[in-house]
Design an enzyme around this catalytic site. Sequence first.
Site, PDB file in Angstrom:
ATOM      1  CE1 TYR A  34      79.228  25.584  58.201  1.00 20.81           C
ATOM      2  CE2 TYR A  34      78.205  27.583  57.347  1.00 20.81           C
ATOM      3  CZ  TYR A  34      78.403  26.672  58.374  1.00 20.81           C
ATOM      4  OH  TYR A  34      77.782  26.864  59.573  1.00 20.81           O
ATOM      5  CG  HIS A 193      73.734  18.901  55.211  1.00 16.74           C
ATOM      6  ND1 HIS A 193      73.599  17.565  54.903  1.00 16.74           N
ATOM      7  CD2 HIS A 193      74.768  18.997  56.074  1.00 16.74           C
ATOM      8  CE1 HIS A 193      74.539  16.881  55.549  1.00 16.74           C
ATOM      9  NE2 HIS A 193      75.257  17.719  56.264  1.00 16.74           N
ATOM     10  NE  ARG A 223      83.113  18.194  55.982  1.00 13.00           N
ATOM     11  CZ  ARG A 223      82.453  19.036  56.756  1.00 13.00           C
ATOM     12  NH1 ARG A 223      81.766  18.579  57.813  1.00 13.00           N
ATOM     13  NH2 ARG A 223      82.443  20.332  56.498  1.00 13.00           N
ATOM     14  CG  ASN A 225      81.219  21.320  61.403  1.00 15.27           C
ATOM     15  OD1 ASN A 225      81.551  22.479  61.148  1.00 15.27           O
ATOM     16  ND2 ASN A 225      79.945  20.979  61.558  1.00 15.27           N
ATOM     17  CD  GLU A 268      80.266  17.510  65.021  1.00 14.53           C
ATOM     18  OE1 GLU A 268      79.285  17.648  65.765  1.00 14.53           O
ATOM     19  OE2 GLU A 268      80.174  17.441  63.774  1.00 14.53           O
ATOM     20  CE1 TYR A 319      72.481  25.255  60.684  1.00 17.29           C
ATOM     21  CE2 TYR A 319      74.863  24.972  60.656  1.00 17.29           C
ATOM     22  CZ  TYR A 319      73.592  24.442  60.580  1.00 17.29           C
ATOM     23  OH  TYR A 319      73.421  23.091  60.406  1.00 17.29           O
ATOM     24  CE  LYS A 320      80.840  26.902  61.982  1.00 14.84           C
ATOM     25  NZ  LYS A 320      80.844  25.438  62.192  1.00 14.84           N
TER      26      LYS A 320
END
Length: 341
Positions: A34, A193, A223, A225, A268, A319-320
């Site tokens: 991250y 977050h 950005r 993701n 994204e 988490y993903k």
Amino acid sequence: MSTTIDLEALGDSAAIPDRIARFPFPFPRDTYRYSTNVEPAGSVVETPVGGWGTHPVDVDGRYREDLAERTRILAEDPTRFQALPHMEIAQWDAMLTLMRMLTDAHPETFSLDGDGAARRFTNRALGVEQSFVFGDPSTLPEPPLLFVGRHLQEDVVLLDQREGALWGDAGLVTFAADWSLRFDVGMSFLQIHGPVPRVHTEGVIPRAQQFLMGLQPGRQYRRTNWSLSVDRLLDQSTETYPVWGRDRRLLAEGPLEDVGRRLNLRVEVQHLVRLGVSGAIMFLIRTYLLPFEDIARVPEWAERLCRVLEELPEDMADYKGITRTREPGVRWLRTYGGVRS
């Protein structure tokens, strides 16, 4: 049944379809952690087979299909649109800004006529023409952010800045990746977050908030993701978990041959824009899905994706939501996708 991808035609750029040529492959290196990974928007990012990133709003061949899906989702669940009362001007500000963006990017399809408060927006692709007066809700059929969202493939979140922090106080989100606007609306940026691993101890989220709070009006940044997705399912919100959560399990338990067709790299492209009238920050989220069998047509992508998935720490994979799917994804890339190293 999948077979090993034939890579011999890759030298012919005409053989690469638009969905691959315009795909925003997100990995600049063989590992992923991250970070804020923010850069100025508006320049083309070149890839081995094409490029992406010319405009903050992107209209592609799935335009009508994606907007029909948005309409279906909103009809079933109107709570995908949320706006706290004090965000009224920010909604109008975002709507006008997005109409200008659409017109600048695709003048053959969109136009915005008039000046001052009275305007007319035209979308030739959908056959829509709407006159309105800025700030007058009686001149639109629905709230401004909801109206303009029916003309975009992007999701939109509006962040209010007050009390030395950012707050997610409005949005239209029909294509979320394992989160819920209805749950998050009204939360601070740091609260939203909160569940993300590593980012607080490493200071990523506080730094991101400070960066966003320093954005000047009109400036645009972007950005990326990413995650993995089974099938071309744009709506992976918390509300629909029984559908896509089941599909992840079934894919992991099913034939390896099916993985290349069904497992997608979900990316994204997120644009960040400070609005000029309201001072709110507009957060655009455009979701792209590309199946592993298409990733394998670009050898550099297949190699890098395989290495990223193999090296990704367990807490980040969890988490993903890719703990079940990354192992079959790696096995498919090595068995059928041409990855040998």
